[in-house]
Design a protein around this motif. Structure first.
Motif, PDB file in Angstrom:
ATOM      1  N   TRP A 271      -2.641  -7.087   7.534  1.00  0.00           N
ATOM      2  CA  TRP A 271      -1.952  -5.843   7.221  1.00  0.00           C
ATOM      3  C   TRP A 271      -0.756  -5.736   8.162  1.00  0.00           C
ATOM      4  O   TRP A 271      -0.912  -5.847   9.376  1.00  0.00           O
ATOM      5  N   LYS A 272       0.421  -5.502   7.613  1.00  0.00           N
ATOM      6  CA  LYS A 272       1.622  -5.284   8.425  1.00  0.00           C
ATOM      7  C   LYS A 272       2.024  -3.823   8.267  1.00  0.00           C
ATOM      8  O   LYS A 272       2.303  -3.354   7.157  1.00  0.00           O
ATOM      9  N   VAL A 273       2.035  -3.095   9.395  1.00  0.00           N
ATOM     10  CA  VAL A 273       2.352  -1.670   9.415  1.00  0.00           C
ATOM     11  C   VAL A 273       3.771  -1.516   9.958  1.00  0.00           C
ATOM     12  O   VAL A 273       4.031  -1.822  11.127  1.00  0.00           O
TER      13      VAL A 273
ATOM     14  N   HIS B 140      -1.555  13.452   2.191  1.00  0.00           N
ATOM     15  CA  HIS B 140      -1.673  13.117   3.610  1.00  0.00           C
ATOM     16  C   HIS B 140      -0.541  12.166   4.007  1.00  0.00           C
ATOM     17  O   HIS B 140      -0.770  10.985   4.275  1.00  0.00           O
ATOM     18  N   PRO B 141       0.694  12.659   4.067  1.00  0.00           N
ATOM     19  CA  PRO B 141       1.821  11.773   4.377  1.00  0.00           C
ATOM     20  C   PRO B 141       1.794  11.299   5.833  1.00  0.00           C
ATOM     21  O   PRO B 141       1.280  11.996   6.708  1.00  0.00           O
ATOM     22  N   PRO B 142       2.364  10.122   6.078  1.00  0.00           N
ATOM     23  CA  PRO B 142       2.433   9.614   7.448  1.00  0.00           C
ATOM     24  C   PRO B 142       3.497  10.351   8.255  1.00  0.00           C
ATOM     25  O   PRO B 142       4.358  11.039   7.703  1.00  0.00           O
ATOM     26  N   LEU B 143       3.437  10.158   9.565  1.00  0.00           N
ATOM     27  CA  LEU B 143       4.414  10.733  10.479  1.00  0.00           C
ATOM     28  C   LEU B 143       5.635   9.812  10.576  1.00  0.00           C
ATOM     29  O   LEU B 143       6.750  10.213  10.276  1.00  0.00           O
ATOM     30  N   ALA B 144       5.419   8.568  10.969  1.00  0.00           N
ATOM     31  CA  ALA B 144       6.522   7.628  11.169  1.00  0.00           C
ATOM     32  C   ALA B 144       6.344   6.318  10.409  1.00  0.00           C
ATOM     33  O   ALA B 144       7.309   5.591  10.206  1.00  0.00           O
ATOM     34  N   VAL B 145       5.109   5.994  10.013  1.00  0.00           N
ATOM     35  CA  VAL B 145       4.869   4.739   9.295  1.00  0.00           C
ATOM     36  C   VAL B 145       5.616   4.787   7.969  1.00  0.00           C
ATOM     37  O   VAL B 145       5.532   5.775   7.229  1.00  0.00           O
ATOM     38  N   THR B 146       6.359   3.738   7.692  1.00  0.00           N
ATOM     39  CA  THR B 146       7.187   3.700   6.484  1.00  0.00           C
ATOM     40  C   THR B 146       6.646   2.778   5.401  1.00  0.00           C
ATOM     41  O   THR B 146       6.997   2.938   4.230  1.00  0.00           O
ATOM     42  N   ALA B 147       5.832   1.807   5.769  1.00  0.00           N
ATOM     43  CA  ALA B 147       5.311   0.864   4.778  1.00  0.00           C
ATOM     44  C   ALA B 147       4.117   0.114   5.359  1.00  0.00           C
ATOM     45  O   ALA B 147       4.033  -0.084   6.572  1.00  0.00           O
ATOM     46  N   ILE B 148       3.216  -0.282   4.468  1.00  0.00           N
ATOM     47  CA  ILE B 148       2.118  -1.175   4.840  1.00  0.00           C
ATOM     48  C   ILE B 148       1.994  -2.220   3.743  1.00  0.00           C
ATOM     49  O   ILE B 148       1.944  -1.881   2.556  1.00  0.00           O
ATOM     50  N   GLU B 149       1.977  -3.470   4.165  1.00  0.00           N
ATOM     51  CA  GLU B 149       1.743  -4.564   3.229  1.00  0.00           C
ATOM     52  C   GLU B 149       0.460  -5.273   3.638  1.00  0.00           C
ATOM     53  O   GLU B 149       0.257  -5.577   4.812  1.00  0.00           O
ATOM     54  N   ALA B 150      -0.406  -5.493   2.659  1.00  0.00           N
ATOM     55  CA  ALA B 150      -1.652  -6.230   2.893  1.00  0.00           C
ATOM     56  C   ALA B 150      -1.529  -7.583   2.202  1.00  0.00           C
ATOM     57  O   ALA B 150      -1.076  -7.668   1.062  1.00  0.00           O
TER      58      ALA B 150
ATOM     59  N   ALA C 170      -6.062   1.295   4.034  1.00  0.00           N
ATOM     60  CA  ALA C 170      -5.905   1.494   5.475  1.00  0.00           C
ATOM     61  C   ALA C 170      -5.944   2.985   5.770  1.00  0.00           C
ATOM     62  O   ALA C 170      -5.398   3.793   5.015  1.00  0.00           O
ATOM     63  N   VAL C 171      -6.598   3.321   6.861  1.00  0.00           N
ATOM     64  CA  VAL C 171      -6.556   4.671   7.415  1.00  0.00           C
ATOM     65  C   VAL C 171      -5.688   4.545   8.661  1.00  0.00           C
ATOM     66  O   VAL C 171      -5.966   3.712   9.527  1.00  0.00           O
ATOM     67  N   ILE C 172      -4.648   5.336   8.736  1.00  0.00           N
ATOM     68  CA  ILE C 172      -3.685   5.222   9.831  1.00  0.00           C
ATOM     69  C   ILE C 172      -3.640   6.529  10.618  1.00  0.00           C
ATOM     70  O   ILE C 172      -3.373   7.595  10.060  1.00  0.00           O
ATOM     71  N   GLU C 173      -3.923   6.424  11.924  1.00  0.00           N
ATOM     72  CA  GLU C 173      -3.776   7.582  12.798  1.00  0.00           C
ATOM     73  C   GLU C 173      -2.504   7.408  13.604  1.00  0.00           C
ATOM     74  O   GLU C 173      -2.251   6.340  14.174  1.00  0.00           O
ATOM     75  N   GLU C 174      -1.722   8.495  13.652  1.00  0.00           N
ATOM     76  CA  GLU C 174      -0.507   8.501  14.460  1.00  0.00           C
ATOM     77  C   GLU C 174      -0.621   9.611  15.503  1.00  0.00           C
ATOM     78  O   GLU C 174      -1.547  10.420  15.470  1.00  0.00           O
ATOM     79  N   GLU C 175       0.303   9.609  16.436  1.00  0.00           N
ATOM     80  CA  GLU C 175       0.292  10.596  17.526  1.00  0.00           C
ATOM     81  C   GLU C 175       0.085  12.001  16.975  1.00  0.00           C
ATOM     82  O   GLU C 175       0.543  12.323  15.877  1.00  0.00           O
ATOM     83  N   GLY C 176      -0.602  12.824  17.761  1.00  0.00           N
ATOM     84  CA  GLY C 176      -0.854  14.197  17.357  1.00  0.00           C
ATOM     85  C   GLY C 176      -2.004  14.339  16.374  1.00  0.00           C
ATOM     86  O   GLY C 176      -2.219  15.418  15.823  1.00  0.00           O
ATOM     87  N   GLY C 177      -2.725  13.245  16.127  1.00  0.00           N
ATOM     88  CA  GLY C 177      -3.875  13.305  15.227  1.00  0.00           C
ATOM     89  C   GLY C 177      -3.534  13.226  13.748  1.00  0.00           C
ATOM     90  O   GLY C 177      -4.395  13.475  12.906  1.00  0.00           O
TER      91      GLY C 177
ATOM     92  N   LEU D 164       0.845  -1.183   0.000  1.00  0.00           N
ATOM     93  CA  LEU D 164       0.000   0.000   0.000  1.00  0.00           C
ATOM     94  C   LEU D 164       0.885   1.239   0.000  1.00  0.00           C
ATOM     95  O   LEU D 164       1.991   1.231   0.553  1.00  0.00           O
ATOM     96  N   ILE D 165       0.389   2.288  -0.623  1.00  0.00           N
ATOM     97  CA  ILE D 165       1.150   3.542  -0.665  1.00  0.00           C
ATOM     98  C   ILE D 165       0.321   4.648  -0.007  1.00  0.00           C
ATOM     99  O   ILE D 165      -0.907   4.652  -0.104  1.00  0.00           O
TER     100      ILE D 165
END
Length: 181
Positions: free
Chosen positions: A36-38, A12-22, A141-148, A6-7
């Protein structure tokens, strides 16, 4: 087994997530098993684990999604699967039209395994709840990281301005009809 990288949506770039594989495990006659591996999940926000119940608005925080459209049809279904164990499923008659809760007799199951640098989310949907035909498929995937911080991940994003998992151009994978038991 199918694996899909997944890209993140560029707006809406991620904060720390570098890759997701489904991964889709479609060799089980009774369950469609997904994983899903985050990677880079140190700042990942996970909703509190609760009961396995239907709920709306799961996409407002970390949530994993599957879209299925039977070959040749305009209608499709959307499955929202939360690390909280809550879930929902909707049917659409065509692109974002005619939304209704999908009748589901047997709920999907899920579990999350957070790690120090990655998190794995497993889900299993009863085959009896899925179309009995080959489907076009979208995984997201919708990914929430710290700080919203929210990022939106999919196999493909057809629109660089805003994420839209419902866009027909997102349905780039396929799922075979279930094996006869």
């Amino acid at each position: 087994m199918q694996a899909h990288r997944l890209i993140p949506h560029p707006a809406h770039p991620p904060l720390a997530v570098t890759a997701i594989e489904a991964r889709i495990h479609d060799d089980d006659a009774n369950w469609l098993r997904l994983r899903w591996k985050v990677e880079g999940a140190q700042k990942l926000v996970l909703p509190r684990i609760g009961s396995k119940t239907r709920a709306d608005g799961l996409w407002r925080t970390t949530c994993f999604e599957l879209f299925l459209q039977p070959e040749g049809g305009a209608g499709y279904s959307e499955w929202n699967l939360s690390p909280s164990r809550r879930w929902n499923a909707y049917d659409f008659v065509e692109y974002r039209e005619g939304m209704a809760e999908r009748v589901v007799r047997r709920a999907p199951d899920s579990q999350v395994h957070p790690g120090s640098s990655f998190t794995i989310f497993y889900a299993a949907i009863p085959r009896s709840e899925l179309p009995d035909a080959p489907c076009r498929m979208s995984i997201s995937a919708v990914i929430e990281e710290e700080g919203g911080r929210i990022s939106y991940w999919a196999i493909q994003h057809p629109n660089d301005e805003k994420p839209d998992f419902h866009d027909p151009a997102c349905f780039v994978a396929g799922l075979a009809a279930p094996h006869a038991s």
